[in-house]
Design a protein around this motif. Structure first.
Motif, PDB file in Angstrom:
ATOM      1  N   ARG A 105    -128.032 -96.934 -20.892  1.00  0.00           N
ATOM      2  CA  ARG A 105    -128.639 -95.826 -21.637  1.00  0.00           C
ATOM      3  C   ARG A 105    -129.849 -96.315 -22.427  1.00  0.00           C
ATOM      4  NH1 ARG A 105    -123.538 -94.022 -22.338  1.00  0.00           N
ATOM      5  NH2 ARG A 105    -123.256 -95.091 -24.315  1.00  0.00           N
ATOM      6  N   GLU A 106    -129.694 -97.467 -23.043  1.00  0.00           N
ATOM      7  CA  GLU A 106    -130.772 -98.040 -23.847  1.00  0.00           C
ATOM      8  C   GLU A 106    -131.998 -98.319 -22.969  1.00  0.00           C
ATOM      9  OE1 GLU A 106    -131.179 -98.327 -26.910  1.00  0.00           O
ATOM     10  OE2 GLU A 106    -132.999 -99.592 -26.888  1.00  0.00           O
ATOM     11  N   GLU A 107    -131.733 -98.937 -21.797  1.00  0.00           N
ATOM     12  CA  GLU A 107    -132.827 -99.246 -20.873  1.00  0.00           C
ATOM     13  C   GLU A 107    -133.520 -97.959 -20.418  1.00  0.00           C
ATOM     14  OE1 GLU A 107    -131.684-101.306 -17.287  1.00  0.00           O
ATOM     15  OE2 GLU A 107    -133.776-101.536 -16.646  1.00  0.00           O
ATOM     16  N   PHE A 108    -132.689 -96.962 -20.100  1.00  0.00           N
ATOM     17  CA  PHE A 108    -133.239 -95.686 -19.629  1.00  0.00           C
ATOM     18  C   PHE A 108    -134.158 -95.076 -20.682  1.00  0.00           C
ATOM     19  CE2 PHE A 108    -133.148 -91.134 -18.584  1.00  0.00           C
ATOM     20  CZ  PHE A 108    -133.353 -91.163 -17.215  1.00  0.00           C
ATOM     21  N   SER A 109    -133.701 -95.068 -21.921  1.00  0.00           N
ATOM     22  CA  SER A 109    -134.493 -94.404 -22.953  1.00  0.00           C
ATOM     23  C   SER A 109    -135.768 -95.196 -23.254  1.00  0.00           C
ATOM     24  CB  SER A 109    -133.643 -94.131 -24.202  1.00  0.00           C
ATOM     25  OG  SER A 109    -133.825 -95.144 -25.141  1.00  0.00           O
ATOM     26  N   LEU A 158    -112.394-101.639 -19.844  1.00  0.00           N
ATOM     27  CA  LEU A 158    -113.100-100.458 -20.374  1.00  0.00           C
ATOM     28  C   LEU A 158    -114.165-100.872 -21.383  1.00  0.00           C
ATOM     29  CD1 LEU A 158    -110.414 -97.646 -20.800  1.00  0.00           C
ATOM     30  CD2 LEU A 158    -112.241 -97.805 -19.105  1.00  0.00           C
ATOM     31  N   GLU A 159    -113.833-101.871 -22.204  1.00  0.00           N
ATOM     32  CA  GLU A 159    -114.807-102.349 -23.195  1.00  0.00           C
ATOM     33  C   GLU A 159    -116.068-102.840 -22.502  1.00  0.00           C
ATOM     34  OE1 GLU A 159    -115.110-102.216 -26.445  1.00  0.00           O
ATOM     35  OE2 GLU A 159    -113.230-101.056 -26.498  1.00  0.00           O
ATOM     36  N   LYS A 160    -115.847-103.588 -21.407  1.00  0.00           N
ATOM     37  CA  LYS A 160    -116.985-104.125 -20.663  1.00  0.00           C
ATOM     38  C   LYS A 160    -117.842-103.000 -20.090  1.00  0.00           C
ATOM     39  CE  LYS A 160    -114.909-108.030 -18.619  1.00  0.00           C
ATOM     40  NZ  LYS A 160    -114.448-108.538 -17.324  1.00  0.00           N
ATOM     41  N   LEU A 161    -117.142-102.039 -19.469  1.00  0.00           N
ATOM     42  CA  LEU A 161    -117.859-100.915 -18.855  1.00  0.00           C
ATOM     43  C   LEU A 161    -118.623-100.105 -19.912  1.00  0.00           C
ATOM     44  CD1 LEU A 161    -115.137 -99.749 -16.309  1.00  0.00           C
ATOM     45  CD2 LEU A 161    -117.382-100.719 -15.738  1.00  0.00           C
ATOM     46  N   LYS A 162    -118.009 -99.960 -21.070  1.00  0.00           N
ATOM     47  CA  LYS A 162    -118.620 -99.206 -22.154  1.00  0.00           C
ATOM     48  C   LYS A 162    -119.914 -99.897 -22.595  1.00  0.00           C
ATOM     49  CE  LYS A 162    -117.240 -97.329 -26.574  1.00  0.00           C
ATOM     50  NZ  LYS A 162    -116.266 -97.524 -27.648  1.00  0.00           N
ATOM     51  N   ALA A 163    -119.824-101.222 -22.730  1.00  0.00           N
ATOM     52  CA  ALA A 163    -121.005-101.993 -23.136  1.00  0.00           C
ATOM     53  C   ALA A 163    -122.098-101.877 -22.077  1.00  0.00           C
ATOM     54  CB  ALA A 163    -120.626-103.455 -23.338  1.00  0.00           C
ATOM     55  N   HIS A 164    -121.676-101.947 -20.802  1.00  0.00           N
ATOM     56  CA  HIS A 164    -122.638-101.829 -19.720  1.00  0.00           C
ATOM     57  C   HIS A 164    -123.322-100.450 -19.762  1.00  0.00           C
ATOM     58  CE1 HIS A 164    -124.626-102.575 -16.002  1.00  0.00           C
ATOM     59  NE2 HIS A 164    -123.938-101.690 -15.305  1.00  0.00           N
ATOM     60  N   GLY A 165    -122.528 -99.410 -19.992  1.00  0.00           N
ATOM     61  CA  GLY A 165    -123.078 -98.037 -20.093  1.00  0.00           C
ATOM     62  C   GLY A 165    -124.099 -97.940 -21.204  1.00  0.00           C
ATOM     63  N   ARG A 219    -134.347 -93.871 -11.677  1.00  0.00           N
ATOM     64  CA  ARG A 219    -133.355 -93.273 -10.776  1.00  0.00           C
ATOM     65  C   ARG A 219    -132.177 -94.234 -10.565  1.00  0.00           C
ATOM     66  NH1 ARG A 219    -134.004 -89.320  -6.711  1.00  0.00           N
ATOM     67  NH2 ARG A 219    -136.268 -89.547  -6.726  1.00  0.00           N
ATOM     68  N   GLU A 220    -132.516 -95.534 -10.368  1.00  0.00           N
ATOM     69  CA  GLU A 220    -131.456 -96.527 -10.180  1.00  0.00           C
ATOM     70  C   GLU A 220    -130.490 -96.556 -11.362  1.00  0.00           C
ATOM     71  OE1 GLU A 220    -134.364 -99.688  -7.938  1.00  0.00           O
ATOM     72  OE2 GLU A 220    -133.037-100.481  -9.510  1.00  0.00           O
ATOM     73  N   ILE A 221    -131.082 -96.502 -12.549  1.00  0.00           N
ATOM     74  CA  ILE A 221    -130.224 -96.547 -13.746  1.00  0.00           C
ATOM     75  C   ILE A 221    -129.269 -95.361 -13.760  1.00  0.00           C
ATOM     76  CG2 ILE A 221    -130.172 -96.483 -16.271  1.00  0.00           C
ATOM     77  CD1 ILE A 221    -132.882 -97.852 -16.253  1.00  0.00           C
ATOM     78  N   ARG A 222    -129.826 -94.155 -13.461  1.00  0.00           N
ATOM     79  CA  ARG A 222    -128.964 -92.968 -13.437  1.00  0.00           C
ATOM     80  C   ARG A 222    -127.821 -93.156 -12.447  1.00  0.00           C
ATOM     81  NH1 ARG A 222    -130.617 -87.673 -15.567  1.00  0.00           N
ATOM     82  NH2 ARG A 222    -131.025 -88.242 -17.736  1.00  0.00           N
ATOM     83  N   GLU A 223    -128.148 -93.729 -11.295  1.00  0.00           N
ATOM     84  CA  GLU A 223    -127.106 -93.949 -10.285  1.00  0.00           C
ATOM     85  C   GLU A 223    -126.075 -94.960 -10.782  1.00  0.00           C
ATOM     86  OE1 GLU A 223    -129.502 -94.888  -6.907  1.00  0.00           O
ATOM     87  OE2 GLU A 223    -130.001 -92.776  -6.552  1.00  0.00           O
ATOM     88  N   GLU A 224    -126.579 -96.010 -11.429  1.00  0.00           N
ATOM     89  CA  GLU A 224    -125.653 -97.015 -11.984  1.00  0.00           C
ATOM     90  C   GLU A 224    -124.763 -96.411 -13.055  1.00  0.00           C
ATOM     91  OE1 GLU A 224    -127.483-100.758 -13.201  1.00  0.00           O
ATOM     92  OE2 GLU A 224    -128.832-100.617 -11.459  1.00  0.00           O
ATOM     93  N   MET A 225    -125.342 -95.510 -13.837  1.00  0.00           N
ATOM     94  CA  MET A 225    -124.544 -94.852 -14.890  1.00  0.00           C
ATOM     95  C   MET A 225    -123.400 -94.065 -14.268  1.00  0.00           C
ATOM     96  SD  MET A 225    -127.376 -93.216 -17.402  1.00  0.00           S
ATOM     97  CE  MET A 225    -128.010 -94.039 -18.824  1.00  0.00           C
ATOM     98  N   ALA A 226    -123.710 -93.333 -13.204  1.00  0.00           N
ATOM     99  CA  ALA A 226    -122.683 -92.538 -12.522  1.00  0.00           C
ATOM    100  C   ALA A 226    -121.604 -93.468 -11.976  1.00  0.00           C
ATOM    101  CB  ALA A 226    -123.315 -91.706 -11.415  1.00  0.00           C
ATOM    102  N   GLN A 227    -122.061 -94.569 -11.383  1.00  0.00           N
ATOM    103  CA  GLN A 227    -121.134 -95.544 -10.813  1.00  0.00           C
ATOM    104  C   GLN A 227    -120.239 -96.126 -11.902  1.00  0.00           C
ATOM    105  OE1 GLN A 227    -120.875 -96.127  -7.453  1.00  0.00           O
ATOM    106  NE2 GLN A 227    -118.996 -97.122  -8.194  1.00  0.00           N
ATOM    107  N   ASN A 228    -120.866 -96.397 -13.032  1.00  0.00           N
ATOM    108  CA  ASN A 228    -120.154 -96.961 -14.184  1.00  0.00           C
ATOM    109  C   ASN A 228    -119.016 -96.043 -14.637  1.00  0.00           C
ATOM    110  OD1 ASN A 228    -120.273 -99.317 -15.894  1.00  0.00           O
ATOM    111  ND2 ASN A 228    -120.693 -97.893 -17.589  1.00  0.00           N
TER     112      ASN A 228
END
Ligand SMILES: [Zn+2]
Length: 337
Positions: free
Chosen positions: A79-83, A68-75, A41-50
């Motif tokens: 996603r990788e962690e979530f999956s 944007l590059e940084k944010l993209k990498a973070h996203g 759930r935290e990851i999903r929230e972080e993704m939205a925040q991202n």
């Protein structure tokens, strides 16, 4: 309009239910996952925040590209962690998204701005089911129509073989502007069986078929004459009888005589002739008898526009009863001496 409003709304209801079930199932699976893995759930929230941060960056300016590059990498990392968390808890990405019955239209009935094929198919099936509930559609097919019952009389056998062939071809070639048929002959000679066999084929092809005894239609017509209140809920009988692709009127002449029904019937049959919609009428009455009852006007329309088939033979229902009786008798033990 083919199937009528009732079938249409029923089909919409089925689609809504499918959609709701698919979305519910996905939401439930997601909730299960979050319970087992709060980090999910935290990851999903972080993704939205991202994503929100990305939008903000664009608005605020500065080193937009770098940010944007940084944010993209973070996203991507999120996603990788979530999956990974998903699979380590035994979940798949697919089960968290709604599994629609029809992926084309996501169970909305509309794909690419057009009516989806699944919606048409659904209406066809509902119409078939509705008719099957009302009449023994599966018991009356071309496959289980037996010519054996006509064998005793050579003339009747020849006649009925011809009619059987003609009906089968009629059904195979059925179209919206097929000719109309008048099936004449005594009770129990297979008129209903063959007209239901045609109805089944036409429904399979996706045409809107209304089948009913003249008596039942007469009752509905009379009833609606006095109760014209809930016209929104139900399309009225007359409109349905006029607009369906194929109307099958069984046992014409067996309904209770009424000037109103006769006038209504003339209007329905005449309109169908004018709009080139096929009708199949079966009746025990001869043309002079029909004329006496419905008037010369109707009969001249029927004789001018309907292909006529004269059924012959001896009552099949009687023959079946006789056969059952003698079969039973043969099963009984021989009387003792
Ligand atoms: Zn669809």
């Amino acid at each position: 309009m083919g199937y009528g409003k009732n079938i249409y709304y029923k089909a919409i209801g089925v689609l809504e239910e499918r959609r709701a079930l698919a979305e519910q199932a996905a939401a439930q699976r997601l909730a299960q996952f979050y319970e087992l893995c709060p980090r999910g759930r935290e990851i999903r929230e972080e993704m939205a925040q991202n994503s929100a941060n990305a939008a903000k960056t664009v608005i605020h300016g500065g080193d937009v590209r770098g940010e944007l590059e940084k944010l993209k990498a973070h996203g991507a990392a999120l996603r990788e962690e979530f999956s990974q968390l998903l699979s380590s808890h035994g979940f798949s990405q697919e089960e968290l998204s709604p599994q629609y019955t029809c992926p084309l239209c996501k169970d909305t009935g509309v794909a690419d701005g057009k009516t989806c094929s699944c919606f048409k198919e659904l209406q066809r099936r509902l119409a078939y089911e509705k008719l099957s509930l009302e009449v023994p559609l599966s018991e009356c097919t071309f496959e289980n129509f037996s010519l054996d019952y006509y064998k005793e009389d050579q003339q009747a056998y020849r006649q009925m073989s011809g009619i059987f062939q003609a009906c089968r071809e009629y059904a195979a070639r059925f179209r919206k502007d097929s000719p109309s048929l008048l099936l004449k002959g005594g009770t129990g000679l297979g008129k209903t069986h063959l007209s239901l066999a045609i109805a089944g084929r036409a429904l399979e092809k996706g045409y809107g078929v209304i089948y009913g005894a003249a008596q039942a239609f007469a009752v509905s017509l009379e009833k609606e004459r006095f109760e014209r209140t809930d016209s929104d809920q139900d399309e009225d009988t007359q409109a349905q009888l006029i607009s369906c692709d194929l109307l099958i009127l069984d046992d014409l002449g067996m309904e209770f005589p009424s000037a109103y029904v006769n006038a209504s019937l003339y209007y329905i049959l005449d309109t169908r002739i004018l709009t080139k919609r096929p009708t199949i009428i079966s009746t025990n009455l001869s043309l002079p008898e029909l004329e006496k009852r419905y008037g010369e006007r109707l009969v001249s329309r029927l004789s001018g526009h309907y292909g006529q088939m004269v059924f012959q033979g001896s009552d099949i229902r009687n023959q079946k009863r006789q056969a059952r009786k003698s079969w039973k008798a043969s099963q009984e033990p021989l009387p003792k001496k």
